[in-house]
Design a protein around this motif. Structure first.
Motif, PDB file in Angstrom:
ATOM      1  N   PHE A 156       0.817  -1.216   0.000  1.00 31.97           N
ATOM      2  CA  PHE A 156       0.000   0.000   0.000  1.00 31.97           C
ATOM      3  C   PHE A 156       0.847   1.261   0.000  1.00 31.97           C
ATOM      4  CE2 PHE A 156      -2.260  -3.413   2.036  1.00 31.97           C
ATOM      5  CZ  PHE A 156      -3.471  -3.396   1.356  1.00 31.97           C
ATOM      6  N   ILE A 157       0.279   2.305  -0.582  1.00 31.69           N
ATOM      7  CA  ILE A 157       0.901   3.617  -0.412  1.00 31.69           C
ATOM      8  C   ILE A 157       0.093   4.388   0.631  1.00 31.69           C
ATOM      9  CG2 ILE A 157       1.893   3.738  -2.718  1.00 31.69           C
ATOM     10  CD1 ILE A 157      -0.473   5.654  -3.407  1.00 31.69           C
ATOM     11  N   LYS A 158       0.742   5.348   1.253  1.00 32.69           N
ATOM     12  CA  LYS A 158       0.040   6.162   2.247  1.00 32.69           C
ATOM     13  C   LYS A 158       0.073   7.618   1.817  1.00 32.69           C
ATOM     14  CE  LYS A 158       0.728   3.219   6.229  1.00 32.69           C
ATOM     15  NZ  LYS A 158       0.942   3.220   7.673  1.00 32.69           N
ATOM     16  N   SER A 159      -0.652   8.448   2.564  1.00 30.15           N
ATOM     17  CA  SER A 159      -0.765   9.847   2.159  1.00 30.15           C
ATOM     18  C   SER A 159       0.578  10.563   2.273  1.00 30.15           C
ATOM     19  CB  SER A 159      -1.801  10.552   3.013  1.00 30.15           C
ATOM     20  OG  SER A 159      -1.413  10.471   4.344  1.00 30.15           O
ATOM     21  N   GLU A 160       0.718  11.590   1.456  1.00 30.92           N
ATOM     22  CA  GLU A 160       1.946  12.373   1.500  1.00 30.92           C
ATOM     23  C   GLU A 160       1.600  13.846   1.672  1.00 30.92           C
ATOM     24  OE1 GLU A 160       3.339  10.596  -2.175  1.00 30.92           O
ATOM     25  OE2 GLU A 160       2.896  12.462  -3.237  1.00 30.92           O
ATOM     26  N   THR A 161       2.546  14.589   2.209  1.00 29.47           N
ATOM     27  CA  THR A 161       2.334  16.035   2.366  1.00 29.47           C
ATOM     28  C   THR A 161       3.559  16.751   1.825  1.00 29.47           C
ATOM     29  OG1 THR A 161       3.276  15.865   4.557  1.00 29.47           O
ATOM     30  CG2 THR A 161       0.901  16.026   4.444  1.00 29.47           C
ATOM     31  N   LYS A 162       3.483  18.063   1.824  1.00 24.72           N
ATOM     32  CA  LYS A 162       4.661  18.854   1.461  1.00 24.72           C
ATOM     33  C   LYS A 162       5.080  19.668   2.668  1.00 24.72           C
ATOM     34  CE  LYS A 162       5.117  19.115  -3.355  1.00 24.72           C
ATOM     35  NZ  LYS A 162       4.482  19.592  -4.553  1.00 24.72           N
ATOM     36  N   THR A 163       6.373  19.834   2.820  1.00 30.76           N
ATOM     37  CA  THR A 163       6.862  20.686   3.911  1.00 30.76           C
ATOM     38  C   THR A 163       6.675  22.141   3.468  1.00 30.76           C
ATOM     39  OG1 THR A 163       9.094  20.875   3.043  1.00 30.76           O
ATOM     40  CG2 THR A 163       8.636  18.964   4.448  1.00 30.76           C
ATOM     41  N   PRO A 164       6.790  23.097   4.410  1.00 39.56           N
ATOM     42  CA  PRO A 164       6.603  24.505   4.010  1.00 39.56           C
ATOM     43  C   PRO A 164       7.523  24.904   2.853  1.00 39.56           C
ATOM     44  CG  PRO A 164       6.721  24.317   6.391  1.00 39.56           C
ATOM     45  CD  PRO A 164       7.014  22.954   5.854  1.00 39.56           C
ATOM     46  N   GLY A 165       8.692  24.287   2.781  1.00 42.99           N
ATOM     47  CA  GLY A 165       9.624  24.620   1.702  1.00 42.99           C
ATOM     48  C   GLY A 165       9.360  23.846   0.420  1.00 42.99           C
ATOM     49  N   GLY A 166       8.322  23.014   0.412  1.00 41.95           N
ATOM     50  CA  GLY A 166       7.915  22.364  -0.836  1.00 41.95           C
ATOM     51  C   GLY A 166       8.475  20.967  -1.059  1.00 41.95           C
ATOM     52  N   LEU A 167       9.162  20.414  -0.070  1.00 37.16           N
ATOM     53  CA  LEU A 167       9.660  19.044  -0.254  1.00 37.16           C
ATOM     54  C   LEU A 167       8.567  18.044   0.116  1.00 37.16           C
ATOM     55  CD1 LEU A 167      13.280  19.167   1.225  1.00 37.16           C
ATOM     56  CD2 LEU A 167      12.665  18.645  -1.138  1.00 37.16           C
ATOM     57  N   LEU A 168       8.514  16.946  -0.625  1.00 38.23           N
ATOM     58  CA  LEU A 168       7.550  15.905  -0.290  1.00 38.23           C
ATOM     59  C   LEU A 168       7.937  15.243   1.026  1.00 38.23           C
ATOM     60  CD1 LEU A 168       6.859  13.845  -3.535  1.00 38.23           C
ATOM     61  CD2 LEU A 168       5.186  15.032  -2.105  1.00 38.23           C
ATOM     62  N   TYR A 176       9.097   4.484  -2.526  1.00 36.35           N
ATOM     63  CA  TYR A 176       9.630   3.408  -3.367  1.00 36.35           C
ATOM     64  C   TYR A 176       8.596   2.924  -4.392  1.00 36.35           C
ATOM     65  CZ  TYR A 176      11.938  -0.800  -4.940  1.00 36.35           C
ATOM     66  OH  TYR A 176      12.504  -1.751  -5.744  1.00 36.35           O
ATOM     67  N   TYR A 177       7.367   2.646  -3.931  1.00 37.77           N
ATOM     68  CA  TYR A 177       6.361   2.121  -4.867  1.00 37.77           C
ATOM     69  C   TYR A 177       6.027   3.140  -5.965  1.00 37.77           C
ATOM     70  CZ  TYR A 177       5.633  -1.398  -1.215  1.00 37.77           C
ATOM     71  OH  TYR A 177       5.819  -2.375  -0.270  1.00 37.77           O
ATOM     72  N   CYS A 202      -3.027   2.825  -5.764  1.00 37.44           N
ATOM     73  CA  CYS A 202      -4.275   3.545  -5.498  1.00 37.44           C
ATOM     74  C   CYS A 202      -4.248   4.035  -4.049  1.00 37.44           C
ATOM     75  CB  CYS A 202      -5.471   2.613  -5.718  1.00 37.44           C
ATOM     76  SG  CYS A 202      -7.019   3.377  -5.256  1.00 37.44           S
ATOM     77  N   ALA A 203      -4.438   5.330  -3.875  1.00 37.04           N
ATOM     78  CA  ALA A 203      -4.267   5.928  -2.541  1.00 37.04           C
ATOM     79  C   ALA A 203      -5.412   5.566  -1.586  1.00 37.04           C
ATOM     80  CB  ALA A 203      -4.152   7.440  -2.667  1.00 37.04           C
ATOM     81  N   ASP A 204      -6.544   5.133  -2.144  1.00 35.53           N
ATOM     82  CA  ASP A 204      -7.674   4.795  -1.280  1.00 35.53           C
ATOM     83  C   ASP A 204      -7.489   3.368  -0.753  1.00 35.53           C
ATOM     84  OD1 ASP A 204     -10.782   5.480  -0.692  1.00 35.53           O
ATOM     85  OD2 ASP A 204     -10.494   3.344  -1.127  1.00 35.53           O
ATOM     86  N   SER A 205      -7.408   3.231   0.571  1.00 46.57           N
ATOM     87  CA  SER A 205      -7.007   1.932   1.110  1.00 46.57           C
ATOM     88  C   SER A 205      -8.064   0.854   0.856  1.00 46.57           C
ATOM     89  CB  SER A 205      -6.645   2.032   2.586  1.00 46.57           C
ATOM     90  OG  SER A 205      -7.747   2.468   3.307  1.00 46.57           O
ATOM     91  N   PHE A 206      -9.351   1.220   0.831  1.00 49.54           N
ATOM     92  CA  PHE A 206     -10.365   0.201   0.547  1.00 49.54           C
ATOM     93  C   PHE A 206     -10.229  -0.308  -0.893  1.00 49.54           C
ATOM     94  CE2 PHE A 206     -14.292  -1.176  -1.362  1.00 49.54           C
ATOM     95  CZ  PHE A 206     -14.713  -2.154  -0.470  1.00 49.54           C
ATOM     96  N   GLN A 207     -10.161   0.636  -1.828  1.00 43.87           N
ATOM     97  CA  GLN A 207     -10.089   0.238  -3.246  1.00 43.87           C
ATOM     98  C   GLN A 207      -8.817  -0.571  -3.520  1.00 43.87           C
ATOM     99  OE1 GLN A 207     -11.031   3.388  -6.100  1.00 43.87           O
ATOM    100  NE2 GLN A 207     -11.823   4.618  -4.401  1.00 43.87           N
ATOM    101  N   SER A 208      -7.744  -0.162  -2.893  1.00 47.30           N
ATOM    102  CA  SER A 208      -6.473  -0.847  -3.099  1.00 47.30           C
ATOM    103  C   SER A 208      -6.547  -2.277  -2.560  1.00 47.30           C
ATOM    104  CB  SER A 208      -5.365  -0.051  -2.399  1.00 47.30           C
ATOM    105  OG  SER A 208      -4.145  -0.709  -2.511  1.00 47.30           O
ATOM    106  N   MET A 209      -7.038  -2.414  -1.336  1.00 44.40           N
ATOM    107  CA  MET A 209      -7.130  -3.740  -0.718  1.00 44.40           C
ATOM    108  C   MET A 209      -8.124  -4.620  -1.480  1.00 44.40           C
ATOM    109  SD  MET A 209      -6.128  -5.667   1.901  1.00 44.40           S
ATOM    110  CE  MET A 209      -5.922  -5.128   3.595  1.00 44.40           C
TER     111      MET A 209
END
Ligand code: AMP
Length: 599
Positions: A156-168, A176-177, A202-209
């Motif tokens: 599975f993939i999980k959610s990602e955010t950006k730091t204030p400086g724009g890094l993931l 990796y995936y 797929c980021a949605d855990s239900f659909q992915s599983m």
């Protein structure tokens, strides 16, 4: 394919030429562990000689071990936090690494309640991929014929955010995936998955599983191994099957895809795979509608040779449940890794879980080991700790792992305690003993004593108006149900029995405790559904005194007795459970969003 004699390996006869090269690489690295380590350190220090961090400690361009050890301090994440913060805020100067920081990997270890941010650089992906590429060649030594079928892996993939400086900022496996290293990996007959990339990504855990399970069911005869990263993940997949087999069978019968799968790219991909198969649907219904799910994995996937999941460390608690569902299939723990760095692999992956040892690969980073004295309170100021090199660790001793990475971590304490169990050539092999300061863990959450204490304090504020306080508490990670959940035993002092806290108030205390937990815990509750509602069990007055009496009867010193803040010894659990007067569960989810609370 016949393998050239020149490529044969002391580890065993390789399955193919590609495997022979991988095994030879392991041999080379482990035979020359000391030399490789020295080269790795020199390479890291040389490329980073103008970097602010090394200049701060006046390394003056030195690349040798002795100067490095005498000038660079051993650190923890908190020491690095100001530098990490600058990078996160957008400072692109070479603070830790001469190579640009490509993203942050969010560790399941937390600092101030939030995931630690681990800087990484682009080329680390190659190093991770290199370690992955060694796993199947080793496995093929023990399990023949894995090229004749597929692996059902729940990834599975999980959610990602950006730091204030724009890094993931995202977990290492998500990174990796989503990388081309994974997405466009060349076909390898020994490493074919039933899950299409579209389902994994797929980021949605239900659909992915749902789609990963569907593909696994459709190809049930081809599946030769079933896995997930951690044991808890595989059990979550079994639970998912328990809850969703009717819908899955319906789709298999009709050859159409459930409407809850809405991701267009995933739907397109699944439509090509799904064909009506009423016979298979009937089989799934027959197996899944049975009361008894013992051995369900081998009933549905009869050709499974082993389960590929990590069951070392905190995951060992899941071994009995996995044995139950798989009818005792071998459990293979193949690798040891973290967001900071991938460390090494198990050269004997079909061994019993209790005997698993990981061989650290000397090319991954520069490794040092802090001797761990299990009973000492800590380090004394007058005797600076002496770190031991990879090849100098001693058999039977315990150490804390300290790493210097290509991405710029220098003498960084990972927090894992390892025990040396042997050597492969000159590279030591380690049993994973435990992670420091972890009291409770169900999935990737790691709750320490201070966090639990704070949670109890915050929740007990709600009892004030009832003139009630928590006089003692302890906890237990209950993994008998899927998902597992935290159980907190409370002994209360109710001063006015005519105004004692109601059931509603005590459930609110459960919510308050959950709100106080770190973000990995809350993410497990909210987004991953990997942790169940927290439970408070109120015990009779005097229970904790009985607990002390019991400990003393077993030899504990009265003067030094402290209430254990986490219990898992059966007689103690039985004592506590026999004194429970009421049980309360968290009725709602705590707050969690991918955004960090600080930064
Ligand atoms: P994270 O930084 O979230 O990726 O977590 C890494 C941590 O997970 C490591 O430092 C270990 O504490 C734990 N871990 C990783 N691999 C294993 C393993 N094979 N056995 C036991 N614990 C592991």
């Amino acid at each position: 394919m016949a393998v050239d004699d020149a490529l044969s390996s002391p580890l065993g006869p390789p399955a193919c030429e590609k495997d022979a090269k991988a095994l030879q690489f392991i041999e080379e690295m482990t035979r020359n562990a000391d030399l490789v380590q020295e080269k790795v350190l020199a390479e890291i220090l040389n490329r980073n000689k103008h970097v602010e961090y090394l200049k701060r400690f006046k390394l003056d361009g030195a690349t040798d071990k002795d100067t490095f050890k005498s000038k660079i301090p051993m650190i923890t994440y908190d020491d690095l936090q100001p530098d990490i913060q600058r990078i996160a805020n957008g400072d692109r100067s070479a603070i830790l690494s001469a190579h640009p920081i490509s993203e942050f990997l969010t560790s399941s270890g937390t600092s101030a309640g939030e995931r630690k941010l681990m800087p990484t650089i682009q080329e680390e992906l190659d190093r991770r991929q290199l370690l992955y590429s060694l796993l199947m060649p080793v496995m093929n030594l023990y399990v023949p014929g894995l090229d004749k079928g597929k692996g059902l892996y729940f990834l599975f993939i999980k959610s990602e955010t950006k730091t204030p400086g724009g890094l993931l900022a995202r977990p290492v496996l998500t990174s990796y995936y989503k990388s081309d290293h994974f997405k466009t990996r060349p076909y390898d007959p020994y490493n074919v998955y039933t899950s299409p990339n579209e389902a994994i990504l797929c980021a949605d855990s239900f659909q992915s599983m749902f789609t990963q399970m569907l593909c696994g069911l459709l190809e049930r005869q081809q599946v030769l191994r079933v896995g997930a990263v951690f044991a808890s993940g595989l059990l979550r997949a079994i639970r998912f099957l328990q809850l969703n087999w009717r819908d899955l069978a319906l789709d298999i019968e009709s050859g159409t895809l459930n409407k809850r799968v809405t991701d267009p790219c995933l739907r397109d991909c699944m439509v090509k795979i799904l064909k009506p198969n009423p016979e298979l649907a009937e089989f799934i219904r027959f197996q899944c509608s049975k009361e008894n799910w013992e051995g369900i994995i081998t009933r549905i996937w009869p050709n499974t040779k082993y389960l590929d999941v990590i069951v070392t460390g905190a995951m060992a608690q899941y071994i009995p449940t996995l044995d139950y569902y798989s009818g005792g299939l071998p459990l293979a723990c193949t690798m040891y890794a973290s967001s900071e760095c991938y460390f090494g692999l198990n050269l004997n992956p079909m061994c019993k879980p209790s005997e698993v040892s990981y061989t650290i690969m000397p090319n991954m980073a520069y490794f040092e080991f802090l001797p761990h004295e299990p009973h000492s309170a800590g380090l004394t100021c007058d005797s600076p700790p002496k770190l031991v090199d990879l090849v100098d660790v001693e058999l039977g001793k315990e150490y804390e792992l300290v790493i210097t990475t290509y991405a710029g971590l220098c003498r960084y304490r990972v927090g894992d305690i390892l025990r040396v169990t042997g050597f492969h050539n000159s590279a030591p092999q380690f049993h994973f003993v435990r992670r420091k300061n972890v009291l409770l863990s169900i999935d990737s959450d790691k709750t320490d004593e201070a966090e639990l204490q704070k949670a109890v304090e915050n929740a007990s504020q709600l009892l004030r108006e009832y003139n009630t306080s928590v006089v003692e508490y302890t906890s237990y990670a209950d993994t008998k149900t899927i998902p597992g959940h935290y159980v907190i035993y409370w002994e209360l002092l109710i001063k006015d029995s005519t105004n004692s806290p109601s059931e509603k108030v005590l459930s609110e205390c459960c919510v308050a405790m959950e709100e106080s937990m770190n973000s990995v815990y809350r993410q497990g509750r909210v987004a991953d559904n990997s942790i169940g509602p927290l439970e408070i069990r109120v015990v009779k007055n005097g229970t904790f005194e009985e607990l002390m009496d019991y400990a003393i009867s077993r030899g504990a010193s009265i003067n030094q007795y402290k209430v254990p803040r986490c219990v898992n010894f059966t007689p103690i659990m039985e004592l506590l459970d026999s004194r429970v007067v009421s049980r309360h569960f968290s009725p709602s989810l705590p707050h969690w969003t991918p955004e960090r609370r600080r930064l």
